[in-house]
Design a protein around this motif. Structure first.
Motif, PDB file in Angstrom:
ATOM      1  N   GLY A   6      48.841  49.466  21.701  1.00  0.00           N
ATOM      2  CA  GLY A   6      48.992  48.034  21.024  1.00  0.00           C
ATOM      3  C   GLY A   6      47.578  47.526  20.625  1.00  0.00           C
ATOM      4  N   PHE A   7      46.819  47.508  21.406  1.00  0.00           N
ATOM      5  CA  PHE A   7      45.617  46.699  21.007  1.00  0.00           C
ATOM      6  C   PHE A   7      44.612  47.148  19.900  1.00  0.00           C
ATOM      7  N   LEU A   8      45.133  48.167  19.545  1.00  0.00           N
ATOM      8  CA  LEU A   8      44.511  48.978  18.058  1.00  0.00           C
ATOM      9  C   LEU A   8      45.264  48.659  16.933  1.00  0.00           C
ATOM     10  N   GLU A   9      46.719  48.367  17.237  1.00  0.00           N
ATOM     11  CA  GLU A   9      47.689  48.279  16.056  1.00  0.00           C
ATOM     12  C   GLU A   9      47.804  46.909  15.635  1.00  0.00           C
ATOM     13  N   PHE A  10      47.821  45.854  16.715  1.00  0.00           N
ATOM     14  CA  PHE A  10      48.153  44.493  16.582  1.00  0.00           C
ATOM     15  C   PHE A  10      46.814  43.548  16.508  1.00  0.00           C
ATOM     16  N   GLN A  11      46.853  42.726  15.750  1.00  0.00           N
ATOM     17  CA  GLN A  11      45.775  41.385  15.925  1.00  0.00           C
ATOM     18  C   GLN A  11      46.381  40.259  16.667  1.00  0.00           C
ATOM     19  N   ARG A  12      45.451  39.503  16.930  1.00  0.00           N
ATOM     20  CA  ARG A  12      45.761  38.579  17.954  1.00  0.00           C
ATOM     21  C   ARG A  12      46.250  37.418  16.775  1.00  0.00           C
ATOM     22  N   LEU A  13      47.136  36.549  17.240  1.00  0.00           N
ATOM     23  CA  LEU A  13      48.009  35.818  16.664  1.00  0.00           C
ATOM     24  C   LEU A  13      47.743  34.359  17.295  1.00  0.00           C
ATOM     25  N   GLN A  14      47.357  33.272  16.393  1.00  0.00           N
ATOM     26  CA  GLN A  14      47.257  31.859  16.968  1.00  0.00           C
ATOM     27  C   GLN A  14      48.708  31.380  16.910  1.00  0.00           C
ATOM     28  N   GLU A  15      48.984  30.541  18.103  1.00  0.00           N
ATOM     29  CA  GLU A  15      50.084  29.543  17.861  1.00  0.00           C
ATOM     30  C   GLU A  15      50.254  28.608  16.701  1.00  0.00           C
ATOM     31  N   ALA A  16      51.319  28.570  16.017  1.00  0.00           N
ATOM     32  CA  ALA A  16      51.490  27.825  14.835  1.00  0.00           C
ATOM     33  C   ALA A  16      51.368  26.329  15.373  1.00  0.00           C
ATOM     34  N   SER A  17      50.944  25.604  14.398  1.00  0.00           N
ATOM     35  CA  SER A  17      50.596  24.008  14.626  1.00  0.00           C
ATOM     36  C   SER A  17      50.761  23.413  13.417  1.00  0.00           C
ATOM     37  N   GLU A  18      51.471  22.103  13.715  1.00  0.00           N
ATOM     38  CA  GLU A  18      51.796  21.241  12.394  1.00  0.00           C
ATOM     39  C   GLU A  18      50.261  20.909  11.753  1.00  0.00           C
ATOM     40  N   ALA A  19      50.303  20.437  10.591  1.00  0.00           N
ATOM     41  CA  ALA A  19      49.099  20.311   9.755  1.00  0.00           C
ATOM     42  C   ALA A  19      48.409  19.043  10.294  1.00  0.00           C
ATOM     43  N   PRO A  20      47.181  19.075  10.218  1.00  0.00           N
ATOM     44  CA  PRO A  20      46.410  17.635  10.592  1.00  0.00           C
ATOM     45  C   PRO A  20      46.972  16.488  10.228  1.00  0.00           C
ATOM     46  N   GLU A  21      47.191  16.248   8.965  1.00  0.00           N
ATOM     47  CA  GLU A  21      47.493  14.935   8.157  1.00  0.00           C
ATOM     48  C   GLU A  21      48.838  14.453   8.766  1.00  0.00           C
ATOM     49  N   ALA A  22      49.850  15.604   9.140  1.00  0.00           N
ATOM     50  CA  ALA A  22      51.240  15.031   9.607  1.00  0.00           C
ATOM     51  C   ALA A  22      51.006  14.684  10.819  1.00  0.00           C
TER      52      ALA A  22
END
Length: 487
Positions: A6-22
């Motif tokens: 798995g560590f070879l196949e998948f990349q780290r994914l950051q949690e989604a967040s609302e855009a700064p201006e919003a």
């Protein structure tokens, strides 16, 4: 291990967040937890190392590889039970912990670390959504009574652990609501206070009594006594309870004694931040400190300074400048040199992303103004040689300032509490209590224990939870002669 490669196949994914201006237009949380499929993929990146350095990198020693594997397999309820076995409040740490576990991740040596914090966030939110987080009512009562002074993460953790083994626990809090610095120090956009409220209701069902608006001690300054409705003496607690845990926060801020400090418009961060949290909770405040339309300078480059930046932007500040006395750290750490320890490197918070001018190696020389009000800050560049600071010749400059926020850390707990109990203190003004050998977490006063910032000084929420849990074990051992509580 869920997936060997798995560590070879998948990349780290950051949690989604609302855009700064919003997100600058409100005070709600703006980071979304992972989906089931995303969490499964992130869990698959864990290598289940022969020596899981993440476990020791985590102050509460979360059993991280185990719950990563359980999430990969979709066993979310079991993953939650595993997570709760070491951490009473993963919804706190899953949101605001800086994740020293990820710095210690073996994959972090030459790749991006496993997203441990995001998986923790996913597990606990899944638990609340499915009704798996329920009160753990003790099967029997011991007849012993314990007082806990302070309702921050250390006090809450100690109280919950002690209640679950049958002691009658009363938590005393000077503020009108439970949570300590979690409630009034952490902005709502980083952690909404409904998470505290849910845990308080759980703890009440487990038998914990909360008494808010109560000061324990004497000779407090006016800004503290104004918070409380009543005062209780340490002598009363020592008479009425079989043990006392003092677990207040490190609330004595570091000041900046330079010319012009007495001008109006210069405030500690902890004068500024709690007010907005109170307003968010529905309180009506007179003369709230607002950054609206002002040129704001935040002195101090840590998390508290970052919180001031985010709050100032939400107020609608004309400009926000944040500077730090120390030199700018490197953008990436030297991993072979520092791993698995917490590295010094440049960290950009979500508040910085929302708008802020940052500067380093800057020292404040004086404040200037007219009619008693701050108008500008005079600073100079500094350089560090052999651990000593020197001002750079001819580097003095000025910044326009309508509001200056001092966020340079905290030097100690409130001394009036420790003095009232008469406990011995260390060189930093913290309660003196060891964590090794016999008498762990005990102070110099009989029946009185200390944990969290009150014992170790300013630290992380996750350290406070650890200390509260360990202190509870020592209190139970003291009261009963043995204990089933984990370390």
């Amino acid at each position: 291990m869920g997936k060997v490669t798995g560590f070879l196949e998948f990349q780290r994914l950051q949690e989604a967040s609302e855009a700064p201006e919003a997100r600058k237009k409100h005070y709600k949380e703006f980071i979304m937890h992972l989906s089931d499929e995303q969490a499964k993929v992130q869990g698959a990146r864990c290598m289940d190392c022969g020596i899981p350095f993440c476990n020791s990198g985590c102050p509460v020693n979360n059993i991280i590889p185990d719950w990563n594997d359980l999430v990969f397999k979709g066993n979310y309820k079991e993953a939650l039970d595993n997570l709760h076995s070491t951490n009473n409040f993963p919804e706190f740490t899953g949101r605001i912990c800086p994740a020293p576990c990820e710095a210690a991740c073996t994959l972090n040596i030459n790749n991006d670390a496993v997203g441990i914090k995001s998986i923790e966030h996913f597990i606990i939110d899944k638990g609340w959504e499915n009704g798996w987080v329920v009160p753990q009512v003790p099967q029997f009562k011991t007849g012993k009574k314990v007082a806990v002074v302070g309702s921050g993460p250390a006090g809450m953790a100690a109280a919950q652990q002690l209640a679950r083994v049958g002691h009658d626990v009363t938590v005393f809090e000077k503020n009108d609501r439970v949570g300590g610095l979690l409630r009034y120090g952490i902005p709502d956009f980083k952690m909404e206070k409904s998470h505290i409220d849910r845990r308080v209701e759980q703890m009440k069902a487990e038998g914990v009594t909360f008494r808010t608006g109560v000061l324990v001690g004497k000779d407090f300054p006016a800004n503290i006594t104004n918070l409380a409705r009543e005062t209780v003496s340490p002598e009363q607690l020592q008479q009425e309870f079989d043990a006392v845990v003092i677990a207040g926060g490190a609330e004595q801020p570091r000041d900046l004694p330079v010319p012009g400090r007495d001008l109006s418009g210069i405030h500690f961060a902890m004068e500024f931040l709690p007010q907005q949290n109170r307003v968010n909770a529905g309180d009506k405040l007179k003369d709230q400190l607002l950054a609206t339309g002002k040129h704001v300078i935040v002195i101090g480059g840590g998390d508290t300074g970052s919180d001031c930046v985010g709050t100032s932007n939400r107020h609608g500040a004309a400009s926000v400048v944040q500077f730090e006395l120390l030199p700018q750290p490197p953008e990436t750490e030297n991993k072979p040199l520092v791993w698995p320890y917490w590295p010094t490197k440049l960290r950009t918070s979500s508040s910085h992303e929302e708008g802020c001018d940052r500067d380093w190696a800057v020292a404040t020389k004086r404040f200037e103004g007219k009619n008693g009000k701050i108008e500008k800050l005079i600073a100079a560049r500094v350089e560090w040689k052999d651990g000593k600071m020197q001002e750079v010749p001819d580097s003095e400059f000025e910044l326009k300032a309508d509001l200056v926020l001092l966020a340079m850390g905290f030097v100690s707990p409130v001394q009036q509490v420790l003095d009232a109990f008469g406990v011995a203190k260390d060189a930093r003004g913290n309660a003196k209590a060891t964590i090794d050998g016999d008498g762990c977490y005990r102070t110099s006063v009989d029946k009185v224990f200390a944990a969290g910032d009150m014992r170790r000084g300013q630290s992380l929420v996750v350290w406070a939870i650890r200390e509260g849990r360990q202190c509870a074990r020592e209190v139970d051992q003291f009261l009963m002669g043995s204990t089933v509580l984990p370390r």
